[in-house]
Design a protein around this motif. Structure first.
Motif, mmCIF file in Angstrom:
data_model
loop_
_atom_site.group_PDB
_atom_site.id
_atom_site.type_symbol
_atom_site.label_atom_id
_atom_site.label_comp_id
_atom_site.label_asym_id
_atom_site.label_seq_id
_atom_site.Cartn_x
_atom_site.Cartn_y
_atom_site.Cartn_z
ATOM 1 N N ALA A 55 -28.669 11.117 -29.519
ATOM 2 C CA ALA A 55 -29.088 10.202 -30.118
ATOM 3 C C ALA A 55 -30.613 10.804 -30.597
ATOM 4 O O ALA A 55 -30.927 10.682 -31.887
ATOM 5 C CB ALA A 55 -29.383 8.713 -29.374
ATOM 6 N N VAL A 77 -28.465 5.080 -34.680
ATOM 7 C CA VAL A 77 -29.036 5.708 -33.462
ATOM 8 C C VAL A 77 -30.183 5.260 -32.896
ATOM 9 O O VAL A 77 -30.512 5.683 -31.748
ATOM 10 C CB VAL A 77 -29.521 7.192 -34.299
ATOM 11 C CG1 VAL A 77 -30.408 8.026 -33.430
ATOM 12 C CG2 VAL A 77 -27.971 7.738 -34.795
ATOM 13 N N LEU A 80 -28.990 3.028 -30.268
ATOM 14 C CA LEU A 80 -28.468 3.774 -29.121
ATOM 15 C C LEU A 80 -29.627 4.224 -28.326
ATOM 16 O O LEU A 80 -29.652 4.122 -27.081
ATOM 17 C CB LEU A 80 -27.702 4.792 -29.504
ATOM 18 C CG LEU A 80 -27.017 5.782 -28.538
ATOM 19 C CD1 LEU A 80 -26.135 5.168 -27.396
ATOM 20 C CD2 LEU A 80 -26.291 6.957 -29.002
ATOM 21 N N VAL A 111 -22.018 5.101 -33.237
ATOM 22 C CA VAL A 111 -22.759 6.038 -33.770
ATOM 23 C C VAL A 111 -21.918 7.168 -34.402
ATOM 24 O O VAL A 111 -22.193 7.765 -35.398
ATOM 25 C CB VAL A 111 -23.905 6.432 -32.958
ATOM 26 C CG1 VAL A 111 -24.754 7.660 -33.473
ATOM 27 C CG2 VAL A 111 -24.905 5.218 -32.662
#
Length: 133
Positions: A55, A77, A80, A111
Motif C-alpha cells: 500500500a 490505498v 488499506l 485495491v
C-alpha cells in the motif's frame, strides 16, 4: 517392606503412571502449541507487513497523478494503510484478530482490482513471470 506397603505400592502405581503420563503429555502439548503459535503468528505478521509495504508503495506511485480514477485508487490505498495501522499486533489473544486480518485481505483484493494488478504474486516470486534481475 511389609505386604501392606507392597500392596499399596502396586495398587497406586497405575495412578502414578497415569499422572506422570498426563503431566508429560501436557508439557509436550504446551511446547508444541507454542511452536505452532509462533509459526502462525510469524506467517500472519509477514502477510500484514506485505500489505502495508504494498500500500505504501502504491501510494507513492499514485501521489502525483490527479485524475478521478487515481484519486479513487489513492483513497482505497489509504484505507488499506489505515486498516494495517490499526491492526493489533500486541494482543494475540484478541477474538477479533482473524476478523481484522480478513478485512485487510478483503481491502487488499479491492485495491488490487482498482489498480488492475494480480492478487497472487506466486508467479513473480517463483520467477515464472519472465522477469529477471
Amino acid at each position: 517392606m511389609n505386604s501392606e506397603d507392597l500392596f499399596d505400592h502396586i495398587f497406586m502405581s497405575e495412578n502414578r503412571y497415569q499422572g506422570n503420563g498426563y503431566r508429560d503429555g501436557f508439557e509436550e502439548g504446551t511446547r508444541q502449541g507454542m511452536l505452532d503459535g509462533q509459526k502462525h503468528g510469524a506467517s500472519h505478521g509477514a502477510k500484514v507487513s506485505f500489505y502495508r509495504g504494498f500500500a505504501l508503495t502504491w501510494k507513492c506511485l499514485l501521489q502525483d497523478t490527479a485524475n478521478a480514477k487515481s484519486r479513487k485508487q489513492v483513497k482505497a490505498v489509504e484505507s488499506l494503510i489505515g486498516l494495517v495501522e490499526q491492526f493489533g499486533y500486541d494482543n494475540a489473544m484478541s477474538t477479533s484478530l482473524l476478523d481484522e486480518i480478513q478485512k485487510i485481505r478483503t481491502k487488499f483484493r479491492q485495491v488490487c482490482s482498482l489498480l488492475s494488478v494480480p492478487t497472487d504474486f506466486h508467479d513473480y516470486v517463483n520467477g515464472s513471470s519472465g522477469m529477471s534481475f
